[in-house]
Every structure is written in C-alpha cells, then in structure tokens.
Design an enzyme around this catalytic site. Structure first.
Site, PDB file in Angstrom:
ATOM      1  CB  SER A 252      -0.898   0.009   1.229  1.00 42.52           C
ATOM      2  OG  SER A 252      -0.145   0.421   2.353  1.00 42.52           O
ATOM      3  CE  LYS A 253      -1.849   6.044  -3.665  1.00 40.47           C
ATOM      4  NZ  LYS A 253      -2.475   7.297  -4.038  1.00 40.47           N
ATOM      5  NE  ARG A 254      -1.772   2.162   5.826  1.00 44.69           N
ATOM      6  CZ  ARG A 254      -2.904   1.904   5.187  1.00 44.69           C
ATOM      7  NH1 ARG A 254      -3.622   2.903   4.727  1.00 44.69           N
ATOM      8  NH2 ARG A 254      -3.330   0.675   5.010  1.00 44.69           N
TER       9      ARG A 254
END
Ligand code: GLU
Length: 494
Positions: A252-254
């Site tokens: 994910s972008k995280r």
C-alpha cells in the site's frame, strides 16, 4: 473482422502514481500496443474532496517517464456532466432508478440490523416502491436524497473475468442490492454521480473493449454489468489482476511511511536511482511472465512479448532484491547516452559538474559497479577530484611497505616520459615496470590504484589514467609519495 482493441487507464487524481497503479497502466498499455490497439487515459476526478491538484500532472509524468504514451488527450470526468445526465434521463425513463431519502444515521441503523439478522448488509430497498408523486413532493421540499439503481430482486450477476474464475465472480443480485449512483443530493445542487455509474458511462462512450484493473474492483464489475444491461450497451471484457503483496501484506501507499528506503511512488523510485526501463521491467513481472521465461527486458521487449494469457492468477510478491538486480542489469545494458542523461541529475545533486568532457567514458568504466543511479556520484568522485583520504586498511596493506615509494617514483617517472598517453601504451608501460622491478602485479597494482583513486577497487588502472590524463595521474602518484614520506610509511615497514 477482429475488433480494434481499446484499453484505458483511469487514475483517480488523489496523489502520485504508485507502483501498483503503474502495473495496471502498464498492462493496459502493453496489451493495446502488442495488439495494434489504442490506449487512452481517463482522469476520474469527480470526488473533489479527495482531489490533489498537482497529481494529474504527476501521474502523467510518471507514465511518460517509463516510456508510455497515449492515443488521445486525457478525458476528465469532471467535464462530462452532460453525458452523465443524458444517461440518467435514460434510466429514469426506463424506471430503473429511484430517489431514496434515508439519512446516513438511518442507513447505518439499517445496516446494523441487517448484519444482526445475518442478512446482506445492503440497502433495504425501503424507497424502491415509493409512489413517484410522493417522491417528487419530497424532492420539491428539499429533502436530501440519493438516486439508487433497481437491481433485479433475484438471480445473479456473473462477471466473465478473463483471469479470475469460480465463485468469486458470481454475485447474487440480492447481495448487490440497490446501489447508489449519486452522492447525497441537496436542493439546487447539480447531481453528482458515483464511481460505478460514471465508469460504465465512460467505458461505453469511449469504446473501451478491455478493462484491466485491480481485483478490488471485481465486485464493482458486477454492478457495472447491471448498468450496461440497463442501457443496452455491450460490456467490455474484464480482467482483474491479483494483489501485489509485500512482506505477506497487500502493498500500500503507506509502505513508504514505514520504510523510506522503499518508496512506492514511481517518481520517488526514480529519484532513488531506479532507471525507468528497470521500473517498467520489474513491475511488468508482478503477475506476468514471458513465454521464454526471460526476466530481463527492455520496454520494446515487453511490448513484443506481452500477452494476456501469460498473466498469473496468484498474488504477486514484491521482492526488493530482485528489483535491485533488474535495475543493475538495466544500468549495465542500456544505451550509454541514455545512461549518461539519467546519471547527470544525480551528479548535480552531489555538486559535481554534469558536463565534464570525460564523463561518458568514466560512466562507462564504473557502471558495472553501480546497482542504483544514486551510486554514481560516489563511484565517479575520484574522477572529479584527487582522493582526500586513502582507505585506511589499504594504506596499512599497500602504502606501508618498502616497495610503495619506489613503485610510485618509478611509475610516475616513466609515465611523465610517455608521449602517447593511450590505454595500450600505459598498459604496456605498467607491464614493463612490474617486470623491471621484479614484482608481482598483486603488490604493484594496488599501490597505484590507491594513489589514483584512494580505494582498493576501481576499474582498470590504464583506463582510469586515460580519463584522468597524464598530468593529473602523475600528480596523484606524487601526492601519494609525499603522503607516504610524511607518514614514514616506507621506513615503518622496513
Ligand atoms: N479510478 C479507479 C481507481 O483508481 C479506476 C478503477 C477502474 O479502472 O475502473 O481505482
């Protein structure tokens, strides 16, 4: 006649293009290009709350960076309201949509009850049969409402996915429910349509033949199929891609926040020293293999080899080591002019002149040693300036010896007298000198290497010297002699 393939990438401009988004874009593009079809871009910018202004530019730049192109100006959903309204009128005329007036709180309570009673947590259809006069009166009163689609009460909707299959592609209509096609609507406002609605109108209107996107949209495809049917449009073929996992979890972008070394944004990967062609190469392998099993490919190779039937159904594992390995391969095999332009910004950032006349040659010499573009400034540093220090361990081993001073004196003397400072001549000179001094090259070479570069490892001595030039090479050998004498290294060893 075979149909002309037309694919699209439909980014929501909520930030930068991340590697997962790039995979979707790339597969659509590769498929279109490998089939002589068209590839277009549609910016899904109807959700103003999540809109990030600079991101359309950033996304397009990232796509261009890896070498993608598109066949028409990007289409923006925010400019297509009339088209959506026309389609809305069609659904109204057919009696396939209705306004529903429940508040958020009421909907949440309904959801809780449904879940407690183990019923599908979908809208109860309470407003489905509200007589139109009543509904109209409520609208006129200004009661906020959303428009919902009348999903058939029974039966199921099956997504004939080109990759996925089985139960995950069958959706009971009762489970789909009467989904909202607009955001809550207040009096006097323009209707704002939701994702499944606009995507269907757009894909139909834009003549999209194949929709390739992430598996998280599989359930949406069922809703979209119902809408295609409602308008009597032929649906495109759907292909939903499995997840990309990193360390066993959905990437994910995280991930960028937890580990800054491994950004998921395409631009940041580039800034870290990944070459665009390597980014495309590695990302293409996240769910696809070439028929010849070769994993090292340029963008042209990918275009030539790509086919949908080589996509895999299982989740792909994002492997940083493999990505780095592929990057190193591209650094070594790409066109050197192109490599040079990729390296230049990194040199500038480190304060080195990007236009030194010898740079191309030097880049050629050190490229074998660099896995990332960001490693070039350090690898090239001794071409820009004489070593400020010498590697400590190497000083112990090679400068601290009774031969070092002699090696440097003899070699620099002979080099100064050389009239043709070419690689061959230097090579021959070094060979002769070792012989004359009765030494092994393993003792002789490292002294010179350390003097010239400050390091134990470097490209061939003659190659390095040609780039440095005669004067600078001799100067460095003499500076090393002075260093040895200043620190009494020759006598210390004796
Ligand atoms: N804007 C959607 C997304 O970014 C596109 C989904 C689709 O391709 O239909 O996920």
């Amino acid at each position: 006649m075979t149909e002309k393939i037309r694919t699209r990438y439909a980014p929501s401009p909520t930030g930068y293009l991340h590697l997962g988004g790039l995979r979707t874009a790339l597969y659509n593009w590769l498929f279109a290009r490998s089939m002589g079809g068209e590839f277009v871009i549609r910016v899904e910018d109807t959700d103003r709350a999540r809109h990030v202004d600079a991101s359309v530019d950033q996304i397009l730049q990232s796509m261009k960076l890896v070498g993608m192109d598109w066949d028409a100006e990007p289409v923006f959903q925010s400019e297509r309201h009339d088209l959506y309204m026309r389609h809305f009128e069609m659904l109204r005329e057919k009696g396939l949509v209705y306004p529903a007036f429940e508040t958020m709180e009421e909907l949440e309570a309904m959801r809780q009850t449904a879940m407690a009673e183990k019923r599908p947590a979908v809208y109860s259809r309470a407003a489905r049969d509200l007589p139109w006069d009543e509904a109209k009166a409520k609208i006129a009163e200004g009661i906020p409402h959303v428009w919902r689609f009348k999903t058939p009460l029974e039966g199921e909707t099956v997504v004939n996915d080109m990759l996925m299959g089985g139960d995950e592609c069958r959706f009971a209509n009762a489970q789909i429910g009467d989904f909202a096609i607009t955001r809550p609507h207040n009096k006097g406002e323009e209707l704002q349509f939701l994702y499944n609605y606009v995507v269907t109108v757009d894909d139909a209107d834009m003549g999209i033949t194949h929709v390739i996107r992430g598996v998280e949209h599989l359930g949406n495809a069922a809703k979209q199929l119902l809408l295609y049917k409602a308008w009597d449009y032929t649906p495109p073929k759907f292909l939903h891609l499995p997840l990309i996992l990193k360390n066993g979890k959905k990437m994910s972008k995280r991930d960028t926040d937890t580990d800054g070394r491994f950004p998921v944004s395409v631009t940041e990967r580039h800034e870290l020293g990944y070459v665009p062609s390597a980014i495309a190469n590695y990302i293409a392998l996240l769910g696809w293999t070439a028929a010849d099993d070769n994993e090292l490919m340029t963008l042209d190779d990918l275009r030539e080899k790509f086919s949908l039937d080589r996509l895999g159904r299982s989740n792909a594992n994002f492997d940083e080591d493999k990505f780095l390995h592929i990057n190193a391969w591209h650094i070594r095999h790409m066109d050197e002019g192109q490599l040079l332009s990729e390296v230049k910004p990194f040199l500038e950032k480190s304060g080195y002149a990007p236009d030194a006349p010898w740079l191309k040659k030097a880049v050629h010499l050190v490229k074998e040693r660099c896995n990332l573009l960001a490693e070039f400034p350090d690898a090239l540093s001794y071409f820009y300036h004489a070593p400020e220090t010498y590697e400590e361990k190497a000083v112990e081993k090679f400068f601290k010896s009774e031969i070092s001073d002699d090696v440097l004196e003899t070699t620099s003397g002979r080099l100064s007298a050389l009239d043709d400072f070419s690689e061959d001549k230097i090579e021959a000179l070094l060979k002769q000198t070792v012989e004359d001094m009765g030494l092994k090259f393993g003792k002789f070479g490292p002294v010179l290497r350390l003097a010239l570069t400050g390091r134990m490892q470097s490209p061939g001595l003659a190659e390095v010297m040609v780039v440095l030039g005669a004067d600078e090479s001799v100067k460095r050998l003499q500076a090393a002699r002075e260093y040895i004498q200043r620190h009494n290294l020759s006598s210390a060893a004796a």
